[in-house]
Design a protein around this motif. Structure first.
Motif, mmCIF file in Angstrom:
data_model
loop_
_atom_site.group_PDB
_atom_site.id
_atom_site.type_symbol
_atom_site.label_atom_id
_atom_site.label_comp_id
_atom_site.label_asym_id
_atom_site.label_seq_id
_atom_site.Cartn_x
_atom_site.Cartn_y
_atom_site.Cartn_z
ATOM 1 N N THR A 197 0.846 -1.194 0.000
ATOM 2 C CA THR A 197 0.000 0.000 0.000
ATOM 3 C C THR A 197 0.881 1.242 0.000
ATOM 4 N N SER A 198 0.331 2.341 -0.508
ATOM 5 C CA SER A 198 1.115 3.573 -0.584
ATOM 6 C C SER A 198 0.271 4.770 -0.160
ATOM 7 N N ARG A 199 0.964 5.786 0.288
ATOM 8 C CA ARG A 199 0.307 7.020 0.741
ATOM 9 C C ARG A 199 -0.228 7.793 -0.452
ATOM 10 N N ILE A 200 -1.430 8.330 -0.292
ATOM 11 C CA ILE A 200 -2.023 9.208 -1.304
ATOM 12 C C ILE A 200 -1.592 10.628 -0.975
ATOM 13 N N ALA A 201 -0.730 11.203 -1.801
ATOM 14 C CA ALA A 201 -0.139 12.505 -1.484
ATOM 15 C C ALA A 201 -1.133 13.644 -1.646
ATOM 16 N N GLN A 202 -2.003 13.578 -2.658
ATOM 17 C CA GLN A 202 -2.944 14.658 -2.924
ATOM 18 C C GLN A 202 -4.297 14.102 -3.348
ATOM 19 N N VAL A 203 -5.336 14.809 -2.960
ATOM 20 C CA VAL A 203 -6.698 14.487 -3.384
ATOM 21 C C VAL A 203 -7.289 15.748 -3.995
ATOM 22 N N ARG A 204 -7.588 15.687 -5.280
ATOM 23 C CA ARG A 204 -8.122 16.860 -5.975
ATOM 24 C C ARG A 204 -9.645 16.843 -6.057
ATOM 25 N N GLY A 205 -10.241 15.698 -5.764
ATOM 26 C CA GLY A 205 -11.681 15.571 -5.825
ATOM 27 C C GLY A 205 -12.102 14.162 -5.488
ATOM 28 N N PRO A 206 -13.409 13.905 -5.395
ATOM 29 C CA PRO A 206 -13.914 12.575 -5.025
ATOM 30 C C PRO A 206 -13.413 11.462 -5.924
ATOM 31 N N GLU A 207 -13.153 11.773 -7.186
ATOM 32 C CA GLU A 207 -12.714 10.738 -8.115
ATOM 33 C C GLU A 207 -11.362 10.148 -7.716
ATOM 34 N N ASP A 208 -10.550 10.919 -6.988
ATOM 35 C CA ASP A 208 -9.246 10.401 -6.552
ATOM 36 C C ASP A 208 -9.376 9.351 -5.456
ATOM 37 N N LEU A 209 -10.554 9.258 -4.842
ATOM 38 C CA LEU A 209 -10.759 8.297 -3.764
ATOM 39 C C LEU A 209 -11.596 7.094 -4.201
ATOM 40 N N ALA A 210 -11.945 7.053 -5.474
ATOM 41 C CA ALA A 210 -12.753 5.939 -5.975
ATOM 42 C C ALA A 210 -12.004 4.622 -5.775
ATOM 43 N N GLY A 211 -12.639 3.694 -5.088
ATOM 44 C CA GLY A 211 -12.051 2.384 -4.863
ATOM 45 C C GLY A 211 -11.062 2.313 -3.727
ATOM 46 N N VAL A 212 -10.843 3.431 -3.018
ATOM 47 C CA VAL A 212 -9.895 3.432 -1.906
ATOM 48 C C VAL A 212 -10.550 2.846 -0.666
ATOM 49 N N GLU A 213 -9.869 1.912 -0.020
ATOM 50 C CA GLU A 213 -10.362 1.296 1.211
ATOM 51 C C GLU A 213 -10.046 2.212 2.387
#
Length: 383
Positions: A197-213
């Motif tokens: 697993t890896s760290r998510i450095a940036q989230v620009r919108g909901p689509e960046d979290l699609a499928g993230v546990e």
């Protein structure tokens, strides 16, 4: 430095939230070293100086009151019933603020305590008072420490977690940045304890979290949140125009210095009328009104006030000034607002014009059931 991290360093008014697990031991009780370490960071950033840059204003939303009260009351774990939670908060809140007061005193900084409930914040006068208090504390050089008023809050008027409270406080004080500190160093694309697993450095919108546990509460078991509440709080703040950094308390200094740590949530919306954010995310509706199609259209698309002529049914036992839900004839939620009448008054008003009501019942009835300034649309409606 990236544009995102530059926005962090340029922020002048910041809300920082720290969770219970970052301040206390698993068995309850404050960890003085952890509190002092956090205060060391906040005091230096607040004070400015050659190493830290220009002085900045910080509001701290601190969990830990209930956890701090566990050991003194002989409790081995966080209780599930509200009465014992309130008792623990009553003991722990004093200990928590006393610890912060002593720690900030090392830097000559005075602490001011502000306890809030969601019921306070959904009402216009109380909302303005909360802003004035916090703004004045900052102006006078005090360090505001905010917590939910657990000793009096009921299930119906609780924020539910301090992550959401922090997002709403950030909007209340017109902050430039929200920093959420916990025992996890950021949002990961899976369970951080698993390989790969890896760290998510940036989230620009909901689509960046699609499928993230996204996981729930941490191992310490003394808090109420978890990554779910932090992501939700980040969404609330981002949609209100406030960027968010999510990282661990041990990396607070790096986060506030704009270094690449944690997860950065980009602002996705614009600042809205302050109280409406509280109404949408912090209020506990006490009832509901069913609207006919014309009234729904006027409220949702026309941004009009709700008049008695457009109401088809009343549910709940609410009083004037309470938050209520507005639903269409199929029961779908479309908006939330503060009602101007008691539930028992409304049945005689339904379907009638304000002019007729004023003639029969007096001028007090020639007014909106929910004024457009006290109303927030939650979902689109296409009829």
């Amino acid at each position: 430095m990236t544009v995102a991290r530059q926005q962090v360093t340029e922020a002048r008014r910041i809300v920082v939230k720290v969770g219970s697990s970052s301040l206390t031991t698993a068995s309850g009780g404050l960890d003085a070293d952890r509190v002092d370490a956090l205060v060391d960071v906040l005091a230096k950033v607040r004070g400015g100086g050659p190493a830290e840059g220009p002085a900045r204003e910080i509001v701290l939303v601190s969990s830990g009151a209930i956890a701090a009260g566990l050991a003194p009351l002989g409790l081995t774990r966080r209780p599930h019933d509200l009465a014992r939670q309130q008792a623990a908060a009553s003991v722990g809140q004093g200990l928590l603020v006393a610890r912060y007061t002593a720690s900030f005193a090392r830097y000559g900084v005075r602490v001011g305590q502000v306890l809030l409930t969601s019921d306070d914040m959904s009402r216009r006068a109380h909302y303005r008072n909360a802003y004035r208090t916090l703004d004045q504390l900052l102006t006078m050089g005090a360090f505001p420490i905010v917590n939910e008023n657990d000793t009096v809050a009921t299930d119906e008027i609780r924020f539910g977690d301090n992550d959401r409270l922090a997002a709403l406080v950030a909007h209340l004080v017109r902050a430039d940045l929200l920093v959420l500190l916990s025992d996890v160093d950021g949002l990961y694309d899976g369970d951080p304890s698993r390989p790969g697993t890896s760290r998510i450095a940036q989230v620009r919108g909901p689509e960046d979290l699609a499928g993230v546990e996204i996981g729930s509460a941490g191992k310490a078991g003394v808090g109420t949140g978890g990554m779910v509440t932090k992501v939700e709080a980040s969404r609330i703040a981002a949609e209100a125009g406030i960027p968010v950094v999510l990282t661990s308390a041990s990396r607070a200094a790096d986060a506030l210095a704009g270094r690449d740590t944690g997860t950065y949530f980009h602002a996705t919306g614009r600042r809205s009328a302050g109280r409406l954010l509280w109404l949408a995310h912090a209020s506990a509706p006490q009832g509901s009104l069913t609207l006919d199609d014309g009234a729904v259209r006027a409220v949702v698309h026309g941004r009009k006030s709700l008049l008695p002529a457009g109401i088809a049914a009343v549910e709940g036992d609410f009083g004037a000034g309470d938050p209520i839900e507005l639903r269409d004839t199929d029961g779908r939620l479309v908006a939330r607002g503060l009602v101007n009448f008691d539930a028992k008054e409304l049945p005689q008003l339904l379907g009638r014009s304000t002019r007729d009501l004023a003639k029969e019942l007096g001028p007090a009835y020639e007014r909106e059931v929910v004024h457009r300034d006290d109303l927030v649309v939650l979902h689109p409606w296409n009829g």
